[in-house]
Structure formats: structure tokens, C-alpha cells
Design a protein around this motif. Structure first.
Motif, PDB file in Angstrom:
ATOM      1  N   GLU A  43      -3.614  67.496  -6.548  1.00  0.00           N
ATOM      2  CA  GLU A  43      -2.662  67.163  -5.492  1.00  0.00           C
ATOM      3  C   GLU A  43      -2.654  65.648  -5.311  1.00  0.00           C
ATOM      4  OE1 GLU A  43      -5.895  67.629  -1.852  1.00  0.00           O
ATOM      5  OE2 GLU A  43      -4.507  69.259  -2.293  1.00  0.00           O
ATOM      6  N   SER A  44      -1.788  65.145  -4.459  1.00  0.00           N
ATOM      7  CA  SER A  44      -1.732  63.711  -4.198  1.00  0.00           C
ATOM      8  C   SER A  44      -2.714  63.323  -3.102  1.00  0.00           C
ATOM      9  CB  SER A  44      -0.319  63.300  -3.777  1.00  0.00           C
ATOM     10  OG  SER A  44       0.581  63.442  -4.860  1.00  0.00           O
ATOM     11  N   TYR A  45      -3.316  62.149  -3.266  1.00  0.00           N
ATOM     12  CA  TYR A  45      -4.263  61.611  -2.292  1.00  0.00           C
ATOM     13  C   TYR A  45      -3.727  60.277  -1.771  1.00  0.00           C
ATOM     14  CZ  TYR A  45      -7.449  65.015  -4.371  1.00  0.00           C
ATOM     15  OH  TYR A  45      -8.027  66.169  -4.820  1.00  0.00           O
ATOM     16  N   SER A  46      -3.854  60.061  -0.478  1.00  0.00           N
ATOM     17  CA  SER A  46      -3.415  58.813   0.144  1.00  0.00           C
ATOM     18  C   SER A  46      -4.638  57.945   0.403  1.00  0.00           C
ATOM     19  CB  SER A  46      -2.666  59.086   1.452  1.00  0.00           C
ATOM     20  OG  SER A  46      -1.503  59.845   1.210  1.00  0.00           O
ATOM     21  N   PHE A  47      -4.751  56.858  -0.341  1.00  0.00           N
ATOM     22  CA  PHE A  47      -5.938  56.018  -0.253  1.00  0.00           C
ATOM     23  C   PHE A  47      -5.721  54.897   0.762  1.00  0.00           C
ATOM     24  CE2 PHE A  47      -8.412  52.313  -1.707  1.00  0.00           C
ATOM     25  CZ  PHE A  47      -9.685  52.855  -1.580  1.00  0.00           C
ATOM     26  N   SER A  48      -6.689  54.718   1.651  1.00  0.00           N
ATOM     27  CA  SER A  48      -6.579  53.699   2.697  1.00  0.00           C
ATOM     28  C   SER A  48      -7.788  52.773   2.655  1.00  0.00           C
ATOM     29  CB  SER A  48      -6.478  54.352   4.079  1.00  0.00           C
ATOM     30  OG  SER A  48      -6.487  53.371   5.089  1.00  0.00           O
ATOM     31  N   ASP A  49      -7.534  51.483   2.512  1.00  0.00           N
ATOM     32  CA  ASP A  49      -8.587  50.475   2.611  1.00  0.00           C
ATOM     33  C   ASP A  49      -8.129  49.306   3.481  1.00  0.00           C
ATOM     34  OD1 ASP A  49      -6.677  49.421   0.963  1.00  0.00           O
ATOM     35  OD2 ASP A  49      -8.055  48.719  -0.576  1.00  0.00           O
ATOM     36  N   SER A  50      -7.260  49.625   4.429  1.00  0.00           N
ATOM     37  CA  SER A  50      -6.766  48.619   5.362  1.00  0.00           C
ATOM     38  C   SER A  50      -7.644  48.653   6.606  1.00  0.00           C
ATOM     39  CB  SER A  50      -5.301  48.916   5.723  1.00  0.00           C
ATOM     40  OG  SER A  50      -4.833  47.977   6.664  1.00  0.00           O
ATOM     41  N   PHE A  51      -8.447  47.604   6.785  1.00  0.00           N
ATOM     42  CA  PHE A  51      -9.416  47.582   7.870  1.00  0.00           C
ATOM     43  C   PHE A  51      -9.032  46.541   8.914  1.00  0.00           C
ATOM     44  CE2 PHE A  51     -11.844  48.599   3.950  1.00  0.00           C
ATOM     45  CZ  PHE A  51     -12.129  49.927   4.261  1.00  0.00           C
ATOM     46  N   GLY A  52      -9.200  46.938  10.147  1.00  0.00           N
ATOM     47  CA  GLY A  52      -9.023  45.982  11.228  1.00  0.00           C
ATOM     48  C   GLY A  52     -10.329  45.280  11.529  1.00  0.00           C
ATOM     49  N   GLU A  53     -10.425  44.751  12.732  1.00  0.00           N
ATOM     50  CA  GLU A  53     -11.645  44.044  13.121  1.00  0.00           C
ATOM     51  C   GLU A  53     -12.810  45.000  13.325  1.00  0.00           C
ATOM     52  OE1 GLU A  53     -11.951  40.050  15.675  1.00  0.00           O
ATOM     53  OE2 GLU A  53     -11.581  41.825  16.905  1.00  0.00           O
ATOM     54  N   ASP A  54     -12.505  46.225  13.741  1.00  0.00           N
ATOM     55  CA  ASP A  54     -13.537  47.245  13.968  1.00  0.00           C
ATOM     56  C   ASP A  54     -13.506  48.275  12.843  1.00  0.00           C
ATOM     57  OD1 ASP A  54     -14.318  46.102  16.442  1.00  0.00           O
ATOM     58  OD2 ASP A  54     -12.640  47.097  17.444  1.00  0.00           O
ATOM     59  N   ILE A  55     -14.657  48.486  12.207  1.00  0.00           N
ATOM     60  CA  ILE A  55     -14.760  49.440  11.101  1.00  0.00           C
ATOM     61  C   ILE A  55     -15.959  50.345  11.342  1.00  0.00           C
ATOM     62  CG2 ILE A  55     -14.874  49.734   8.600  1.00  0.00           C
ATOM     63  CD1 ILE A  55     -14.153  46.798   8.282  1.00  0.00           C
ATOM     64  N   ASP A  56     -15.747  51.644  11.178  1.00  0.00           N
ATOM     65  CA  ASP A  56     -16.849  52.612  11.243  1.00  0.00           C
ATOM     66  C   ASP A  56     -17.191  53.037   9.819  1.00  0.00           C
ATOM     67  OD1 ASP A  56     -17.016  52.646  14.047  1.00  0.00           O
ATOM     68  OD2 ASP A  56     -15.353  54.060  14.174  1.00  0.00           O
TER      69      ASP A  56
ATOM     70  N   GLY B 198     -12.733  44.591   4.713  1.00  0.00           N
ATOM     71  CA  GLY B 198     -12.000  43.742   5.629  1.00  0.00           C
ATOM     72  C   GLY B 198     -12.538  42.326   5.549  1.00  0.00           C
ATOM     73  N   GLU B 199     -12.948  41.776   6.691  1.00  0.00           N
ATOM     74  CA  GLU B 199     -13.473  40.407   6.730  1.00  0.00           C
ATOM     75  C   GLU B 199     -14.996  40.356   6.621  1.00  0.00           C
ATOM     76  OE1 GLU B 199     -13.824  39.096  11.252  1.00  0.00           O
ATOM     77  OE2 GLU B 199     -11.841  39.955  10.836  1.00  0.00           O
ATOM     78  N   TYR B 200     -15.632  41.515   6.361  1.00  0.00           N
ATOM     79  CA  TYR B 200     -17.093  41.576   6.329  1.00  0.00           C
ATOM     80  C   TYR B 200     -17.582  41.693   4.875  1.00  0.00           C
ATOM     81  CZ  TYR B 200     -15.893  42.727  11.118  1.00  0.00           C
ATOM     82  OH  TYR B 200     -15.348  42.700  12.378  1.00  0.00           O
TER      83      TYR B 200
ATOM     84  N   ALA C  93     -16.388  42.546  15.778  1.00  0.00           N
ATOM     85  CA  ALA C  93     -16.327  41.085  15.791  1.00  0.00           C
ATOM     86  C   ALA C  93     -17.621  40.453  16.269  1.00  0.00           C
ATOM     87  CB  ALA C  93     -15.163  40.627  16.669  1.00  0.00           C
ATOM     88  N   THR C  94     -18.331  41.098  17.202  1.00  0.00           N
ATOM     89  CA  THR C  94     -19.536  40.499  17.770  1.00  0.00           C
ATOM     90  C   THR C  94     -20.821  40.945  17.082  1.00  0.00           C
ATOM     91  OG1 THR C  94     -19.672  42.261  19.430  1.00  0.00           O
ATOM     92  CG2 THR C  94     -18.452  40.260  20.031  1.00  0.00           C
ATOM     93  N   GLY C  95     -20.764  42.049  16.334  1.00  0.00           N
ATOM     94  CA  GLY C  95     -21.976  42.523  15.677  1.00  0.00           C
ATOM     95  C   GLY C  95     -21.840  43.936  15.159  1.00  0.00           C
ATOM     96  N   ILE C  96     -22.997  44.587  15.007  1.00  0.00           N
ATOM     97  CA  ILE C  96     -23.054  45.917  14.423  1.00  0.00           C
ATOM     98  C   ILE C  96     -23.806  46.847  15.365  1.00  0.00           C
ATOM     99  CG2 ILE C  96     -23.717  47.255  12.375  1.00  0.00           C
ATOM    100  CD1 ILE C  96     -24.190  44.287  11.141  1.00  0.00           C
ATOM    101  N   GLU C  97     -23.206  47.969  15.680  1.00  0.00           N
ATOM    102  CA  GLU C  97     -23.879  49.013  16.459  1.00  0.00           C
ATOM    103  C   GLU C  97     -24.377  50.075  15.485  1.00  0.00           C
ATOM    104  OE1 GLU C  97     -24.320  49.027  19.770  1.00  0.00           O
ATOM    105  OE2 GLU C  97     -23.248  47.120  20.043  1.00  0.00           O
ATOM    106  N   LEU C  98     -25.667  50.351  15.515  1.00  0.00           N
ATOM    107  CA  LEU C  98     -26.262  51.353  14.630  1.00  0.00           C
ATOM    108  C   LEU C  98     -26.471  52.647  15.389  1.00  0.00           C
ATOM    109  CD1 LEU C  98     -29.108  49.161  13.063  1.00  0.00           C
ATOM    110  CD2 LEU C  98     -26.815  49.526  12.165  1.00  0.00           C
ATOM    111  N   GLU C  99     -26.054  53.746  14.777  1.00  0.00           N
ATOM    112  CA  GLU C  99     -26.235  55.062  15.386  1.00  0.00           C
ATOM    113  C   GLU C  99     -26.714  56.036  14.313  1.00  0.00           C
ATOM    114  OE1 GLU C  99     -23.610  58.615  17.536  1.00  0.00           O
ATOM    115  OE2 GLU C  99     -22.627  56.777  16.843  1.00  0.00           O
TER     116      GLU C  99
END
Length: 517
Positions: free
Chosen positions: A268-281, A375-377, A494-500
Motif C-alpha cells: 500500500e502507499s505510505y505517507s512519510f513525514s519528517d517535517s519537525f517544528g520546534e517541539d519534537i517527541d 529539525g534544528e537539533y 527550544a529550552t531543553g529536553i524532557e525525559l520520560e
């Protein structure tokens, strides 16, 4: 006492018992051969070569039992009976010992080595069938007196031979995908990898610049058709934000002149996304060691994400293409659906086994150390390789990782900082087992303004801020107790990384914050 001796004689030394234990010896030899990945541990505990000796004696014992059965059935007088009976009992004990050892070795490792054992068994099966078949017709078939039974055995044998001959010429299993596509980010490009049930050619198809583009898994202009894993490298700009599908044609016969191509299948077709904003999970997983379902279940408790980091150790080793297909490709596809990038970090167990050397060609890596951007990281991906010196007996004299780690350290020291917000990734938090290389690597990461090192390997959940930068150990199998799993999410902003980090019961076991340098 006489009755007991008669009972034991009937149970262990009758013609029926000898026939049973002869067959058991053959099965025992096959199973022990397939479990030989565990030999090194037993040999080190007893003496070098012990397990090979056990295998040889099981084979000899099986031959002896067949010969003894033949002698007994024909009423031939040979060596003194007590000696023959003692030898038969020892052979039967050895047959049981081989089976028990194999079962125990798989259970003790909690079935993590089962795939390796089955792969080695499958590899040995044709030769085993030929040898046992010859032994059967040489020793057992002449002893069959019932004409109907003899005829039935002959007919069944002919049917098996006919089927085998057919299977050598024509496929007998359906051709299908065994894993959907996975998009690996190798720094310079994307590599799309997927697997099928049999060997074939592979391709990816998408629209770009108003045209349909089809790229094949090929090298030097020739399609690769000898593997069940298919790997196509695509420029990032062509796949970014695009829709694609993968396809494959079964290769039945590949010859110097001509060949035969079978069924073609397409996804089937797959839609690939690698457009990242300032916040990335970003989801991170380490050390799943064949426990795909447990790791996927744990990951689902962390919520949605836009990229996946695999920190290595998918299985005890890579003994077949199917190990890679199941424990890397199928696992990663289940996590991503083929629609987001995967950053792969090699674990020390992916350096072991007959397919370890080919892993890079299946996933699109020339080396397992590289840099990439989300993204920018910036991500610096490092490769700790093995966790013991190259001469360790576990590696079977196939390791040359010290030189490789030295090359990687030289490469790392050649990197410049361009002011990006930087995270380093490595399977082991030590990066290198050599103290000199370890010190140089950590010193350079500090100079590159690394804000966090994310690792796995130790099967624990750890967060340490004592060094030049925080070090986070992601978890993995058994990290929160036996038969548990822990997975993590990096909430990058933008300010750092939250680890969970949460475990397979959806309990949060770690929550920390890291600021950018």
C-alpha cells in the motif's frame, strides 16, 4: 531383583527401545548442533572442547545403537552381552543428555536464543535428513518383515523424494511481505528497508518533480535478488513529505544466462513525514532482545511521537536474515508504520552471528557512526561495538573492534560545532572500552557542546549529571525487574529536553529535565 532387571531390559534394551533411542540420538545430535551458540559458556566452565566431544559421542552412540539393534534383530552373536548392554545404556543416556542440554539452554536464556537455534537447525536439516535417511535404509529397513509395512515405507519415501525434487525446482510457499518498510536515517540519505518470505528483487516507487520514480535495490547496475531483505537508498529531499510504496519480484532462479522470475507484489502507499517544528517527541528503545511485543506494548503507553531511536541489541545475535527481518525491520515498522524516520544505533549483540557483517548493507550504513539532524537539533550517533576485548572467546576470533573504535574516535575528533543543540547517542554510555579512547570521545563530546548522551546496554534506567554532560540510560528488558521492559520519550524543545521513562505496566519510572548548553 530378577523382575526389576527384566523390566529395565524391556524398557531400555529391547528391540523397540533400541529403535526408539536410535531415533532419539539422531534428534539429539541435530538439536545439540543447533544449540552450539551456548557451547562457549559450558566449555569455559568445564574444559575447552567438552561440548564438541559430547556431540561426537552422541553421534557415535547413535550409530552403535543402530548396529546393536541390527545385530539383536538378526540374532548374531558378537561381544559379551554385559559389555554391549553397558555401551547401549551409555549411548541412550548421551542421547537424553543432548536433548536436555538444548532445552535447558533455551529456557535459561528465556527463549532469546530460540531464533538462533532454529536457524542453525534449519541450516543443518537437509544434511541431517540425508544422513538419517541413509542410516534408516541401511540398518532399519531390512529388518521390516511385514510386507504391507515395508511397502508403505517405500511409498512414503518415494513421495518425500518426489516432493523434495519438486521443491528444488518450483516454490512451494506463498510469496509475501514479512515486514513493512522502515525508513532509516543514515545521515546523508534515507534508506528504505523491508523483507519478504523468499528471495527477490526490491524497489521503492514515488512521485517527484512531476515524474514517477522507481529505485531498485541494486549495486553496480544489477538488481540484488539473493536476499529476503530489500534495501533502497533515496535522497532525503525526494522522500521528505512524500508518499511512496515498495514492491518486489520473487527470484526463482538466477543464472549466468537467463533465470526465472516469479510473482510480483506491491505494498500500500505510505505517507512519510519528517517535517519537525520546534517541539519534537522522539521514542527511544534499547535492548529488546527478541521481546518485540513487550517493547511495543511499553512504547504505546508513552503516547505519540514523530521519530524513533533504536539503541541496539535486538537479539542475542544475527544468525539469519530472518533475525534482522523480525527483530529489527518488523519491530521498527510496527513502531513507525513506515511513515517516520528511524535513527539506528548498533548494539553489541548485532556484532555477532553470520549475518552481522552484512547488517550495514541491509540497513544502508557504511559505518555505524554518523551525524544527522532532526529539525534544528543535531544527533551524533556513535558505535560502541562489543563490550569485551577482541580476544574474548565469545567472539570466535571474528572481532576487530579496537581498530574500528579508534577510527571512530578519530572521526569524532574531526567534527566541528556549528552551534547546533546537540544530543549524542551510543549503545554503551562508555562509548569505548579502551580507557584512552573513552576519555578522548567524552572530551570531544564536551567540546562539541553536547547537552545529553542517551544510551542503553546496561538494562537499567539511569540518569547521571556528575560528568561534563548528563548521561541517560534508556532501560530495556529486565530494567525494572525480571520480565519487565522500560522505554522512553525525549520531549525535545527550544529550552531543553524532557525525559520520560515508563515500564510495561505504564508506570512512570523516570522524569528528568536537561537544558541546552
Amino acid at each position: 531383583m530378577k523382575k526389576l532387571r527384566r523390566f529395565i531390559g524391556t524398557l531400555l534394551l529391547s528391540k523397540g527401545a533400541l529403535a526408539f533411542f536410535s531415533a532419539l540420538s539422531a534428534v539429539s545430535a541435530l538439536m545439540l548442533y543447533a544449540a552450539r551458540c551456548s557451547f562457549v559458556f559450558t566449555d569455559n566452565a568445564i574444559f575447552d572442547g567438552f561440548m564438541l566431544g559430547l556431540f561426537v559421542f552422541i553421534v557415535i552412540g547413535g550409530i552403535y545403537l543402530l548396529a546393536f539393534l541390527n545385530i539383536k534383530a538378526r540374532g548374531i552373536k558378537a561381544a559379551p552381552k554385559p559389555l554391549m548392554y553397558i555401551a547401549a545404556l551409555l549411548s541412550e543416556i548421551l542421547a537424553l543428555a543432548g536433548i536436555i542440554y538444548t532445552v535447558v539452554s533455551v529456557i535459561v536464556d528465556r527463549f532469546m536464543n530460540l531464533s538462533t537455534t532454529l536457524a542453525l537447525m534449519k541450516e543443518a536439516l537437509p544434511a541431517w535428513l540425508f544422513i538419517t535417511g541413509c542410516a534408516f535404509f541401511a540398518f532399519m529397513y531390512p529388518l521390516i518383515t511385514a510386507r504391507a509395512l515395508k511397502k508403505a515405507v517405500a511409498v512414503c519415501s518415494a513421495a518425500v523424494l518426489l516432493f523434495t525434487a519438486y521443491a528444488c525446482v518450483f516454490p512451494v510457499t506463498p510469496y509475501k511481505f514479512t515486514s513493512g518498510p522502515v525508513v532509516f536515517d543514515n545521515g546523508d540519505a534515507y534508506t528504505v528497508s523491508f523483507s519478504t518470505s523468499d528471495t527477490g528483487t526490491g524497489y521503492i516507487e514515488y512521485e517527484y518533480g512531476g515524474e514517477t520514480v522507481r529505485k531498485y535495490d541494486s549495486s553496480g547496475g544489477r538488481k540484488n535478488g539473493s536476499s529476503v531483505i530489500h534495501c533502497v537508498t533515496v535522497p532525503k529531499e525526494q522522500l521528505s513529505g512524500n508518499t511512496y510504496k515498495v514492491g518486489t519480484a520473487r527470484v526463482i532462479d538466477e543464472l549466468s544466462y537467463g533465470g526465472r522470475i516469479g510473482k510480483t507484489i506491491e505494498s500500500e502507499s505510505y505517507s512519510f513525514s519528517d517535517s519537525f517544528g520546534e517541539d519534537i517527541d522522539v521514542l527511544t528503545l534499547s535492548d529488546w532482545h527478541t521481546k518485540n511485543e513487550l517493547a511495543v506494548k511499553t512504547a504505546s503507553a508513552l503516547g505519540e511521537y514523530q521519530a524513533v531511536i533504536l539503541l541496539g541489541d535486538c537479539a542475542p545475535g544475527l544468525m539469519s536474515e530472518n533475525d534482522i527481518a523480525k527483530y529489527i525491520l518488523d519491530f521498527a515498522h510496527e513502531l513507525t508504520g513506515g511513515e517516520m524516520p528511524v535513527i539506528y544505533v548498533r548494539g553489541n549483540h548485532e556484532t555477532r552471528g553470520t549475518e552481522a557483517g552484512a547488517l550495514g548493507s541491509y540497513l544502508g550504513f557504511d559505518e555505524y557512526y554518523y551525524t544527522t539532524m532532526l529539525g534544528e537539533y543535531k544527533l551524533i550517533v556513535l558505535d560502541s561495538c562489543e563490550d569485551k576485548e577482541d580476544s574474548h572467546p565469545e567472539y570466535g576470533d571474528m572481532a576487530d573492534y579496537e581498530a574500528y573504535r579508534r577510527e571512530m574516535t578519530n572521526w569524532l575528533e574531526g567534527l566541528d560545532s556549528s552551534g547546533e543543540k546537540t544530543i549524542a547517542l551510543c549503545h554503551s554510555k562508555d562509548i569505548c572500552i579502551e580507557e584512552e579512547l573513552k576519555e578522548r570521545s567524552h572530551k570531544k563530546l564536551e567540546a562539541l557542546n553536547t547537552s545529553l548522551l542517551v544510551s542503553g546496554h546496561s538494562h537499567s534506567v539511569e540518569f547521571n549529571e556528575d560528568g561534563a554532560y548528563p548521561v541517560f540510560v534508556d532501560g530495556g528488558i529486565d530494567s525494572c525487574g525480571r520480565n519487565t521492559y522500560a522505554a522512553s520519550m525525549l520531549h525535545i524543545g527550544a529550552t531543553g529536553i524532557e525525559l520520560e521513562t515508563c515500564d510495561n505496566s505504564a508506570n512512570t519510572v523516570l522524569s528528568e529535565s536537561v537544558s541546552w548548553k
